[in-house]
Scaffold this motif. Structure first.
Motif, mmCIF file in Angstrom:
data_model
loop_
_atom_site.group_PDB
_atom_site.id
_atom_site.type_symbol
_atom_site.label_atom_id
_atom_site.label_comp_id
_atom_site.label_asym_id
_atom_site.label_seq_id
_atom_site.Cartn_x
_atom_site.Cartn_y
_atom_site.Cartn_z
ATOM 1 N N PHE A 116 -11.105 -59.628 -9.918
ATOM 2 C CA PHE A 116 -10.594 -58.348 -9.455
ATOM 3 C C PHE A 116 -9.178 -58.097 -9.983
ATOM 4 C CE2 PHE A 116 -13.481 -60.082 -6.223
ATOM 5 C CZ PHE A 116 -14.432 -59.068 -6.153
ATOM 6 N N LYS A 117 -8.375 -59.152 -9.987
ATOM 7 C CA LYS A 117 -6.995 -59.013 -10.462
ATOM 8 C C LYS A 117 -6.948 -58.765 -11.960
ATOM 9 C CE LYS A 117 -5.442 -62.199 -6.856
ATOM 10 N NZ LYS A 117 -4.832 -63.521 -6.569
ATOM 11 N N ILE A 118 -7.798 -59.440 -12.704
ATOM 12 C CA ILE A 118 -7.830 -59.269 -14.161
ATOM 13 C C ILE A 118 -8.240 -57.847 -14.529
ATOM 14 C CG2 ILE A 118 -9.023 -59.982 -16.271
ATOM 15 C CD1 ILE A 118 -9.122 -62.831 -15.028
ATOM 16 N N VAL A 119 -9.209 -57.302 -13.823
ATOM 17 C CA VAL A 119 -9.599 -55.908 -14.062
ATOM 18 C C VAL A 119 -8.411 -54.979 -13.819
ATOM 19 C CG1 VAL A 119 -11.060 -54.015 -13.252
ATOM 20 C CG2 VAL A 119 -12.038 -56.298 -13.559
ATOM 21 N N PHE A 120 -7.677 -55.227 -12.755
ATOM 22 C CA PHE A 120 -6.468 -54.459 -12.461
ATOM 23 C C PHE A 120 -5.491 -54.517 -13.635
ATOM 24 C CE2 PHE A 120 -4.807 -52.252 -8.853
ATOM 25 C CZ PHE A 120 -5.737 -52.382 -7.834
ATOM 26 N N ILE A 121 -5.232 -55.710 -14.107
ATOM 27 C CA ILE A 121 -4.234 -55.915 -15.165
ATOM 28 C C ILE A 121 -4.630 -55.180 -16.444
ATOM 29 C CG2 ILE A 121 -3.219 -57.645 -16.701
ATOM 30 C CD1 ILE A 121 -3.464 -59.615 -14.273
ATOM 31 N N VAL A 122 -5.878 -55.342 -16.870
ATOM 32 C CA VAL A 122 -6.321 -54.741 -18.127
ATOM 33 C C VAL A 122 -6.271 -53.219 -18.056
ATOM 34 C CG1 VAL A 122 -8.285 -54.446 -19.682
ATOM 35 C CG2 VAL A 122 -7.748 -56.713 -18.757
ATOM 36 N N VAL A 123 -6.852 -52.652 -17.019
ATOM 37 C CA VAL A 123 -6.927 -51.194 -16.926
ATOM 38 C C VAL A 123 -5.543 -50.577 -16.730
ATOM 39 C CG1 VAL A 123 -7.842 -49.262 -15.596
ATOM 40 C CG2 VAL A 123 -9.285 -51.250 -16.072
ATOM 41 N N ALA A 124 -4.753 -51.160 -15.826
ATOM 42 C CA ALA A 124 -3.410 -50.619 -15.591
ATOM 43 C C ALA A 124 -2.534 -50.764 -16.830
ATOM 44 C CB ALA A 124 -2.760 -51.327 -14.404
ATOM 45 N N GLY A 125 -2.682 -51.885 -17.547
ATOM 46 C CA GLY A 125 -1.874 -52.104 -18.749
ATOM 47 C C GLY A 125 -2.183 -51.110 -19.848
ATOM 48 N N VAL A 126 -3.469 -50.898 -20.136
ATOM 49 C CA VAL A 126 -3.867 -49.943 -21.173
ATOM 50 C C VAL A 126 -3.424 -48.526 -20.803
ATOM 51 C CG1 VAL A 126 -5.845 -48.868 -22.325
ATOM 52 C CG2 VAL A 126 -5.808 -51.343 -21.964
ATOM 53 N N PHE A 149 -23.307 -40.284 -23.841
ATOM 54 C CA PHE A 149 -22.005 -40.963 -23.949
ATOM 55 C C PHE A 149 -21.134 -40.634 -22.736
ATOM 56 C CE2 PHE A 149 -17.556 -41.204 -25.399
ATOM 57 C CZ PHE A 149 -17.526 -42.547 -25.754
ATOM 58 N N MET A 150 -21.132 -39.374 -22.343
ATOM 59 C CA MET A 150 -20.351 -38.956 -21.174
ATOM 60 C C MET A 150 -20.864 -39.647 -19.909
ATOM 61 S SD MET A 150 -17.741 -37.071 -20.531
ATOM 62 C CE MET A 150 -16.918 -36.051 -19.308
ATOM 63 N N ARG A 151 -22.174 -39.758 -19.796
ATOM 64 C CA ARG A 151 -22.746 -40.432 -18.627
ATOM 65 C C ARG A 151 -22.420 -41.924 -18.632
ATOM 66 N NH1 ARG A 151 -26.847 -36.604 -19.784
ATOM 67 N NH2 ARG A 151 -28.027 -38.083 -21.067
ATOM 68 N N ALA A 152 -22.405 -42.533 -19.823
ATOM 69 C CA ALA A 152 -22.051 -43.955 -19.929
ATOM 70 C C ALA A 152 -20.606 -44.193 -19.505
ATOM 71 C CB ALA A 152 -22.276 -44.439 -21.361
ATOM 72 N N ILE A 153 -19.718 -43.286 -19.890
ATOM 73 C CA ILE A 153 -18.321 -43.401 -19.476
ATOM 74 C C ILE A 153 -18.208 -43.316 -17.961
ATOM 75 C CG2 ILE A 153 -16.068 -42.252 -19.519
ATOM 76 C CD1 ILE A 153 -16.675 -43.797 -22.051
ATOM 77 N N GLY A 154 -18.956 -42.398 -17.364
ATOM 78 C CA GLY A 154 -18.949 -42.287 -15.908
ATOM 79 C C GLY A 154 -19.418 -43.562 -15.235
ATOM 80 N N PHE A 155 -20.452 -44.187 -15.793
ATOM 81 C CA PHE A 155 -20.970 -45.443 -15.237
ATOM 82 C C PHE A 155 -19.910 -46.543 -15.313
ATOM 83 C CE2 PHE A 155 -23.195 -49.514 -15.805
ATOM 84 C CZ PHE A 155 -23.979 -49.533 -14.662
ATOM 85 N N ILE A 156 -19.237 -46.659 -16.454
ATOM 86 C CA ILE A 156 -18.194 -47.674 -16.630
ATOM 87 C C ILE A 156 -17.047 -47.434 -15.655
ATOM 88 C CG2 ILE A 156 -16.450 -48.566 -18.226
ATOM 89 C CD1 ILE A 156 -18.485 -47.982 -20.492
ATOM 90 N N ILE A 157 -16.648 -46.178 -15.507
ATOM 91 C CA ILE A 157 -15.580 -45.844 -14.559
ATOM 92 C C ILE A 157 -15.981 -46.254 -13.147
ATOM 93 C CG2 ILE A 157 -14.385 -43.921 -13.423
ATOM 94 C CD1 ILE A 157 -14.263 -42.533 -16.138
ATOM 95 N N GLY A 158 -17.234 -46.032 -12.791
ATOM 96 C CA GLY A 158 -17.708 -46.407 -11.462
ATOM 97 C C GLY A 158 -17.648 -47.899 -11.228
ATOM 98 N N VAL A 159 -18.096 -48.693 -12.215
ATOM 99 C CA VAL A 159 -18.088 -50.155 -12.082
ATOM 100 C C VAL A 159 -16.657 -50.672 -11.932
ATOM 101 C CG1 VAL A 159 -18.575 -52.342 -13.231
ATOM 102 C CG2 VAL A 159 -20.250 -50.496 -13.341
ATOM 103 N N LEU A 160 -15.783 -50.286 -12.873
ATOM 104 C CA LEU A 160 -14.406 -50.799 -12.865
ATOM 105 C C LEU A 160 -13.638 -50.341 -11.629
ATOM 106 C CD1 LEU A 160 -13.430 -50.405 -16.641
ATOM 107 C CD2 LEU A 160 -14.149 -52.473 -15.439
ATOM 108 N N SER A 161 -13.842 -49.105 -11.215
ATOM 109 C CA SER A 161 -13.128 -48.594 -10.041
ATOM 110 C C SER A 161 -13.518 -49.345 -8.780
ATOM 111 C CB SER A 161 -13.394 -47.098 -9.868
ATOM 112 O OG SER A 161 -12.891 -46.357 -10.957
ATOM 113 N N SER A 162 -14.804 -49.678 -8.667
ATOM 114 C CA SER A 162 -15.247 -50.404 -7.476
ATOM 115 C C SER A 162 -14.727 -51.831 -7.466
ATOM 116 C CB SER A 162 -16.776 -50.395 -7.384
ATOM 117 O OG SER A 162 -17.355 -51.140 -8.444
ATOM 118 N N LEU A 163 -14.388 -52.378 -8.636
ATOM 119 C CA LEU A 163 -13.814 -53.722 -8.702
ATOM 120 C C LEU A 163 -12.301 -53.710 -8.542
ATOM 121 C CD1 LEU A 163 -15.909 -55.260 -11.635
ATOM 122 C CD2 LEU A 163 -16.144 -55.719 -9.181
ATOM 123 N N MET A 164 -11.701 -52.512 -8.560
ATOM 124 C CA MET A 164 -10.256 -52.383 -8.412
ATOM 125 C C MET A 164 -9.855 -51.809 -7.057
ATOM 126 S SD MET A 164 -9.314 -50.834 -12.173
ATOM 127 C CE MET A 164 -7.543 -50.782 -11.868
#
Length: 283
Positions: A116-126, A149-164
């Motif tokens: 969870f912390k690593i996801v925070f670091i990568v996303v916040a850093g970029v 492609f737009m739907r795939a981006i939404g899916f990725i945002i959902g996964v990462l956001s729930s881990l952050m």
């Protein structure tokens, strides 16, 4: 009470109430749910309450997702009233974002705390690098894509956001500005994304944390009525009132700032979050 001296508990309560106000202010200002502020503070609270390290971070994230439900709602309606929320993007992302959140919640049931912390670091850093050092040439295209492609981006945002434990504002702001959308519109649209993430995310963390409470019967913070799964009712109760009241103030401030000032402020904010969790991982 809760294994903490009354004096320390009093200061913790005061700090949580104040943090709720800061969370709401940032939600309105940056179009985020405020989770990037709430999660570190909750993490420290649960440390005082002697919550084990292996469940401390997911408990913080699940609680954050529950906290940002009303904040996201208040922020979204305030931004929508100003007429700059892109509802087309939100409709495209609705289903894939929720699906991503569900997957992220399932991962949370089994993931180690440092993930969870690593996801925070990568996303916040970029995100911070893009906002602090980027310019108009840092653009992929002049408008957002469509289709799969737009739907795939939404899916990725959902996964990462729930881990952050965030409402998706950091990720969607980054994506939309890379595709030529003004920062004010990105912020406003991101506030709606927080609704799509926070509600299923909180429910997912209740599910993920439910069996963990039985594994730690001596940890009061994980047991009902203090918590439901990975959602702490104490954190929710103390955060929500002031965060909801402060969100419209952040919205008014966002619309009074220039684009450059808003980007710099958001970039500094994200960089501080990144550094906070990097220290936590390394120590």
């Amino acid at each position: 009470m809760f294994g903490i001296p009354l004096f320390e508990l009093s200061w913790l309560i005061i700090g949580l109430v104040a943090a709720g106000a800061i969370t709401g202010l940032l939600a309105g200002l940056f179009g985020v749910g405020g989770g990037a502020v709430a999660v570190p503070i909750l993490y420290e609270l649960f440390r005082f309450m002697e919550v084990p390290e292996e469940v401390r971070m997911p408990l913080s994230i699940g609680t954050s997702l529950a906290i940002i439900i009303p904040t996201s709602l208040r922020s979204f309606y305030a931004h929508r009233a100003k007429g700059i929320v892109d509802m087309t993007i939100l409709k495209q992302w609705a289903v894939p974002v929720v699906a991503g959140v569900m997957l992220g919640s399932l991962i949370a049931r089994y993931a180690p705390a440092d993930l969870f912390k690593i996801v925070f670091i990568v996303v916040a850093g970029v995100s911070a690098i893009r906002l602090l050092f980027g310019n108009e040439r840092w653009r992929i295209a002049d408008d957002v894509p469509s289709g799969w492609f737009m739907r795939a981006i939404g899916f990725i945002i959902g996964v990462l956001s729930s881990l952050m434990g965030i409402g998706g504002g950091q990720l969607s702001n980054l994506f939309m500005t890379f595709y030529g959308r003004p920062i004010h519109q990105a912020v406003a649209t991101s506030s709606g994304l927080g609704i799509l993430i926070s509600i299923p995310g909180a429910l997912g963390y209740i599910y993920a944390g439910w069996p963990r409470a039985a594994q730690f019967p001596d940890v009061v913070a994980l047991q009902p009525p203090m918590s439901i799964g990975y959602v702490s009712l104490l954190g929710v109760i103390l955060f929500i009132p002031t965060s909801v009241l402060a969100a419209p103030v952040g919205v008014r401030l966002a619309h009074s700032l220039s684009r450059s000032r808003l980007e710099v402020a958001f970039g500094i904010f994200l960089l501080l979050v990144c550094l906070r969790f990097l220290v936590s991982v390394l120590t």
